[in-house]
Every structure is written in C-alpha cells, then in structure tokens.
Design an enzyme around this catalytic site. Structure first.
Site, PDB file in Angstrom:
ATOM      1  N   LYS A 185      19.229 -40.902 -33.248  1.00  0.00           N
ATOM      2  CA  LYS A 185      17.775 -41.158 -31.880  1.00  0.00           C
ATOM      3  C   LYS A 185      17.829 -42.620 -31.560  1.00  0.00           C
ATOM      4  CE  LYS A 185      15.225 -38.249 -29.997  1.00  0.00           C
ATOM      5  NZ  LYS A 185      14.747 -36.556 -29.615  1.00  0.00           N
ATOM      6  N   TYR A 238       2.332 -32.865 -20.979  1.00  0.00           N
ATOM      7  CA  TYR A 238       2.488 -32.162 -19.050  1.00  0.00           C
ATOM      8  C   TYR A 238       3.418 -32.942 -18.766  1.00  0.00           C
ATOM      9  CZ  TYR A 238       1.200 -29.040 -15.948  1.00  0.00           C
ATOM     10  OH  TYR A 238       1.222 -27.966 -15.430  1.00  0.00           O
ATOM     11  N   GLY A 239       4.916 -33.030 -19.830  1.00  0.00           N
ATOM     12  CA  GLY A 239       6.074 -34.457 -19.213  1.00  0.00           C
ATOM     13  C   GLY A 239       7.168 -33.834 -18.662  1.00  0.00           C
ATOM     14  N   ASN A 240       8.001 -33.465 -19.154  1.00  0.00           N
ATOM     15  CA  ASN A 240       9.342 -32.754 -18.809  1.00  0.00           C
ATOM     16  C   ASN A 240       8.922 -31.493 -19.521  1.00  0.00           C
ATOM     17  OD1 ASN A 240      12.523 -31.523 -19.682  1.00  0.00           O
ATOM     18  ND2 ASN A 240      13.084 -33.191 -18.306  1.00  0.00           N
ATOM     19  N   GLY A 243       6.602 -30.469 -21.093  1.00  0.00           N
ATOM     20  CA  GLY A 243       5.293 -30.026 -21.112  1.00  0.00           C
ATOM     21  C   GLY A 243       5.348 -28.898 -19.711  1.00  0.00           C
ATOM     22  N   TYR A 244       5.371 -29.774 -18.932  1.00  0.00           N
ATOM     23  CA  TYR A 244       5.738 -28.918 -17.417  1.00  0.00           C
ATOM     24  C   TYR A 244       6.422 -28.138 -16.678  1.00  0.00           C
ATOM     25  CZ  TYR A 244       6.122 -28.122 -12.501  1.00  0.00           C
ATOM     26  OH  TYR A 244       6.050 -27.260 -11.298  1.00  0.00           O
TER      27      TYR A 244
HETATM   28  P1  NAD Z   1       7.724 -36.648 -21.407  1.00  0.00           P
HETATM   29  O1  NAD Z   1       7.896 -38.328 -21.658  1.00  0.00           O
HETATM   30  O2  NAD Z   1       8.181 -36.274 -19.860  1.00  0.00           O
HETATM   31  O3  NAD Z   1       6.082 -36.533 -21.196  1.00  0.00           O
HETATM   32  C1  NAD Z   1       5.510 -36.824 -22.235  1.00  0.00           C
HETATM   33  C2  NAD Z   1       4.257 -35.610 -22.753  1.00  0.00           C
HETATM   34  O4  NAD Z   1       3.243 -36.080 -23.629  1.00  0.00           O
HETATM   35  C3  NAD Z   1       3.285 -36.477 -21.632  1.00  0.00           C
HETATM   36  O5  NAD Z   1       2.472 -35.884 -20.494  1.00  0.00           O
HETATM   37  C4  NAD Z   1       1.955 -37.635 -21.935  1.00  0.00           C
HETATM   38  O6  NAD Z   1       0.810 -37.663 -21.853  1.00  0.00           O
HETATM   39  C5  NAD Z   1       1.891 -36.736 -22.962  1.00  0.00           C
HETATM   40  N1  NAD Z   1       1.075 -36.993 -24.333  1.00  0.00           N
HETATM   41  C6  NAD Z   1       1.808 -38.312 -24.482  1.00  0.00           C
HETATM   42  N2  NAD Z   1       0.748 -38.578 -26.125  1.00  0.00           N
HETATM   43  C7  NAD Z   1      -0.012 -37.319 -26.369  1.00  0.00           C
HETATM   44  C8  NAD Z   1      -0.893 -36.995 -26.939  1.00  0.00           C
HETATM   45  N3  NAD Z   1      -1.736 -37.506 -27.992  1.00  0.00           N
HETATM   46  N4  NAD Z   1      -1.614 -35.603 -26.500  1.00  0.00           N
HETATM   47  C9  NAD Z   1      -1.401 -35.459 -25.821  1.00  0.00           C
HETATM   48  N5  NAD Z   1      -0.575 -35.233 -25.253  1.00  0.00           N
HETATM   49  C10 NAD Z   1       0.809 -36.181 -24.934  1.00  0.00           C
HETATM   50  O7  NAD Z   1       8.110 -36.567 -22.716  1.00  0.00           O
HETATM   51  P2  NAD Z   1       9.615 -35.105 -23.036  1.00  0.00           P
HETATM   52  O8  NAD Z   1      10.656 -35.255 -22.974  1.00  0.00           O
HETATM   53  O9  NAD Z   1       8.781 -34.067 -22.217  1.00  0.00           O
HETATM   54  O10 NAD Z   1       9.248 -34.876 -24.954  1.00  0.00           O
HETATM   55  C11 NAD Z   1       7.916 -33.969 -25.379  1.00  0.00           C
HETATM   56  C12 NAD Z   1       8.434 -33.699 -26.408  1.00  0.00           C
HETATM   57  O11 NAD Z   1       9.577 -32.873 -26.250  1.00  0.00           O
HETATM   58  C13 NAD Z   1       8.938 -35.018 -27.710  1.00  0.00           C
HETATM   59  O12 NAD Z   1       8.602 -34.513 -28.787  1.00  0.00           O
HETATM   60  C14 NAD Z   1      10.601 -34.847 -27.291  1.00  0.00           C
HETATM   61  O13 NAD Z   1      10.935 -35.540 -28.505  1.00  0.00           O
HETATM   62  C15 NAD Z   1      11.254 -33.724 -27.223  1.00  0.00           C
HETATM   63  N6  NAD Z   1      11.754 -33.490 -26.840  1.00  0.00           N
HETATM   64  C16 NAD Z   1      12.376 -33.656 -25.453  1.00  0.00           C
HETATM   65  C17 NAD Z   1      13.456 -33.014 -24.540  1.00  0.00           C
HETATM   66  C18 NAD Z   1      13.924 -33.605 -23.361  1.00  0.00           C
HETATM   67  O14 NAD Z   1      15.153 -32.666 -23.235  1.00  0.00           O
HETATM   68  N7  NAD Z   1      13.143 -33.936 -22.335  1.00  0.00           N
HETATM   69  C19 NAD Z   1      13.875 -32.413 -25.894  1.00  0.00           C
HETATM   70  C20 NAD Z   1      13.674 -31.728 -26.604  1.00  0.00           C
HETATM   71  C21 NAD Z   1      12.508 -32.332 -27.431  1.00  0.00           C
END
Ligand code: NAD
Length: 416
Positions: free
Chosen positions: A106, A219-221, A223-224
């Site tokens: 990471k 609500y990022g990648n 969540g949305y």
């Molecule tokens: P992202 O940057 O696309 O979205 C993050 C979201 O979390 C945003 O909507 C942001 O507003 C919100 N957020 C940030 N701080 C917050 C808080 N204190 N309370 C509530 N919401 C909050 O990131 P992502 O890629 O969607 O990653 C989200 C999680 O999923 C992380 O833990 C990441 O490690 C995990 N993850 C992501 C992937 C991937 O393919 N992107 C794969 C495995 C795990």
C-alpha cells in the site's frame, strides 16, 4: 489491548487471532507481523503560487511470497505509515483468500487533495513515483487506486514509470483509463464484488434482496457504485453519506440522482425529500444491509450494539474493530469481512495486469463472469471454514489468508 485503535493495532490483533487458531509457528507469526520493506519519502513539489510544498509519502511492501506486491495508493490528510502498513498487511491476506499470485502493499501521501489543483496533484504523483521507481514494476510492485486517487492518478503513474524506463509499460499499474490499457469493469469491480458477497450472504440468511433496505457510508468509487448496483438488484437504498454527513429517505433514493446532486453541491447532504443525518446515525440506520465504504475504525465497541443491519458488508478496509467484531458476532449479525467483501477491486486489477501482459482486451461480460466465479468461490471457501471452525467469517477469512501465506513462506524457506 488498549481502548483506542489504529488500523495497525486492529490488523495486528487480527493476525494474532488467526495465528492462535492456526497454531502458527511463533517465528512465522513474528515475520508476518512486520512488512518486508517500508519506503519513506519526502515528496517536494512546486505549488501553483510558486511556494514549495513538502509532503510525507510512503510505500509499504508487506510480503510477496506468492507473487509481486500489489496495492492501492491513498491521498489523505490523516494518512500515517501505520495505517499504510495495516492496509498492506490486509492486501496480503486478501490476495491469498481470492487466490491471486500477489503479495500485499500500500502507498500513501499525507496531503489534502480537495485543496490541491490538478497540476499540483499531477506533480505530486509524478515526483512520488520518481522517488520509489526502483521498487516498482510489473514484476515487483503494481500500484492501484484507493481513497482520493483515481484513473487519472493511475495514468500519471503509468506515464511517469514509462518515461523513466524509456518504453510504454501499461502493466506497471492497474485501474487505468480503458484507452491506455485499463480493463472493462475495473471502476465498478470492488462494489460488484461486495454485491456478489451480499447475494451469497442473503441466500444463507434467506433474506429477500427485493426491497431489502440498504445503508451505505461513503459515496466515492466503492460507496456510490455499491449503492447503484444494490439499487439495480431491487434493493431500497435508504441512507447514504460522505465526509460532510448523510441523508435518510425511508422510500429509497435513486443513487445516480444523488450523485448528480453531489457533483453539483460537493456533498450528498441537503438532497430533496431526505432528512440530513450524521455519519454516526447512518451506521445505526434501520436497514437489512449496511455497507461501510469510507474509512477505517467506524464500527467500534461504542456503537456495535446499536447496529441494526442483518448483514454488514465491508466495502472499506478496516471499518470494524476486534471488540465490535465480537459484539456483532454475538448478536448474530452476518459480517462479510473486508479482506473478502472488497476483494473485487484487486481481482479485476489482476485481470487488467494479465490483459496488459498478454496484450489482450476482454469484454465486460467476460470480466464480470470471471469476477463472479472467483469471488463466489472465495466466499464459499470462507463460509465452509467458518462452519467447520464454528467461528465468525472474519476469523475464517484470516485463517484462510494467513494460513496460505504462512504455508508458502515455510515452503520457500529463508535465504541465506
Ligand atoms: P473514494 O476516494 O472514491 O471515496 C471515499 C468516500 O468516503 C468519499 O465519498 C468521501 O467523502 C467519504 N469519506 C471520507 N471520509 C469520511 C468520513 N469520515 N465519513 C464518511 N465518509 C467519508 O475512495 P474509495 O476508492 O471508494 O475507497 C473507499 C474505501 O474502500 C477505502 O477504505 C478503501 O481502502 C476501500 N477500497 C477501495 C477499493 C477501490 O477499488 N477503490 C478497493 C478495495 C477497498
């Protein structure tokens, strides 16, 4: 252990639980507690106002006994080397559970991307890559997106790596835009994997997915897309949130409409016909399925007994502490642990890497079918082990992942 958790104390406690259950050799346990390599860098760039910006960055490579290191890069103002170490460790177990030929890594840069311009982010990314380039590469360590990094960040990484090598190396990074070698289905892969796991859990609990109530934190990648996929599967998405707060609507929202509102206003809050709620309230929403998809340490000993969902599917990494795990297990909540639930992202990253190495391009249908097969098999492996061991799903997943890595480490032996 202490009351206050960091991601690293959680990851180490989880490893301890797995090591005890597996009766792991204490030497192997000691090896797996620490990363093989941690690289700390100072990322210095010219800011738009001509001042100099100095940012702490790191890349942590946990263990690579099953193949090259693989893991995301996170840009966040609170990211620490301990967080990144925990995330690298979880990647190692995750790749072993889903049976990918990778080790865990990471990366992180302590910065506030929301306050930086695209030019500053590009310079930050390229400088960071230049500082760790000797430890990257398609057969060494392959980065991917994580919190606040995206397709564009991955394109800059590929270009910087390729410029420094002197030829184009698409297989050096995954999560790229399709036009430069990205895979079909990568953007939605983590969320789709979460949805496949929820479907399997719902079968076990005999929970009808039609109109099942879903709450999503973040609500990022992940969540949305999770909200959107669950909605398309007939579920009712009753609550969602981001870093500014959340919204609740018992009739259910249309995820794409809320995303358009977030694009316009910067947040999901203040959406029409919804009640604004806090992130703490979101976790306690009356729902069938809760998907934490933001950051670590969200479900703790203080709120675990208030969680009403029947299924908790961890889209985020490390959202639940070990004490909260215990409470949820005791009250019968079906928790699908992060190292299984969110493994869809790294699985399609693996498909992207294979396509790049062979210069092939698979269709979306092929990618999604292969993802479903892999994740359903991993879910079934973990479920069977949890029944055999009479344990929760997290302990079973850890036993599977840690056990496979420890076995590989023992077989390879220590050199010299
Ligand atoms: P992202 O940057 O696309 O979205 C993050 C979201 O979390 C945003 O909507 C942001 O507003 C919100 N957020 C940030 N701080 C917050 C808080 N204190 N309370 C509530 N919401 C909050 O990131 P992502 O890629 O969607 O990653 C989200 C999680 O999923 C992380 O833990 C990441 O490690 C995990 N993850 C992501 C992937 C991937 O393919 N992107 C794969 C495995 C795990």
């Amino acid at each position: 252990m202490g009351q206050e958790h960091t991601a690293l104390t959680v990851a180490q406690e989880q490893l301890k639980i797995a090591a005890e259950k597996l009766e792991l050799d204490p030497g192997l346990h000691e090896i797996l507690k620490k990363p093989k390599r941690s690289i700390i860098v100072s990322v210095t760039i010219k800011m738009d106002d001509c001042t100099i910006g100095v940012f702490n960055g790191c890349r942590v490579q946990h263990w690579d006994v099953k193949g090259p290191f693989k893991g995301g890069i996170r840009y966040h103002p609170n990211v620490t080397i301990d967080d990144v170490t925990a995330l690298a460790m979880w990647m190692t177990w995750k790749c072993a559970i889903i049976d990918l030929p990778y080790g865990g890594a990471k990366g992180g840069i302590c910065c506030n991307p929301k306050k930086m311009s695209q030019g500053e982010l590009e310079r930050l990314t390229r400088r960071y890559v230049s500082l760790i380039v000797d430890y990257l590469g398609p057969h060494r360590d392959i980065p991917a997106p994580d919190v606040y990094t995206n397709e564009q960040t991955m394109a800059w990484i590929m270009d910087t790596y390729s410029q420094l090598k002197g030829y184009s190396v698409p297989e050096s990074v995954t999560g790229k835009p399709i036009e430069i070698g990205g895979s079909e289905g990568r953007t939605c892969a983590t969320a789709l994997g979460v949805a496949f796991c929820v479907k399997e859990a719902a079968k076990i609990l005999k929970l009808n997915m039609k109109n099942a109530k879903v709450a999503v934190q973040g609500y990022g990648n992940v969540g949305y897309n999770a909200a959107s996929i669950m909605h398309s599967m007939g579920c009712k998405v009753v609550a969602v949130s981001d870093s500014s707060g959340g919204i609740y609507c018992p009739e259910g929202i249309i995820p794409s409409d809320v995303r358009a509102h977030k694009k316009k206003t910067g947040s999901v809050i203040n959406y029409k016909d919804c009640t604004n709620i806090t992130n703490a309230e979101l976790l306690q929403t009356k729902c069938d399925i809760l998907i934490p998809a933001a950051l670590q340490n969200q479900i703790t000993k203080d709120n675990a007994d208030k969680i009403k969902a029947k299924i908790v599917a961890e889209g985020a990494n490390g959202p639940t502490t070990p004490e909260a795990d215990k409470t949820l297990h005791e009250k019968g909540t079906f928790l699908i642990p992060d190292i299984l639930a969110n493994s869809g992202g790294v699985t399609v990253s693996y498909f992207e890497w294979v396509q790049n190495l062979t210069r092939e391009h698979w269709t979306l249908e092929e990618v999604n079918k292969k993802l479903e097969n892999k994740i359903t098999k991993a879910f079934s492996d973990v479920d069977k082990l949890s029944k055999k061991e009479e344990s929760d799903m997290r302990t079973a997943a850890l036993m599977l992942g840690v056990g496979r890595v420890a076995h590989a480490l023992k077989t390879l032996g220590l050199w010299p």
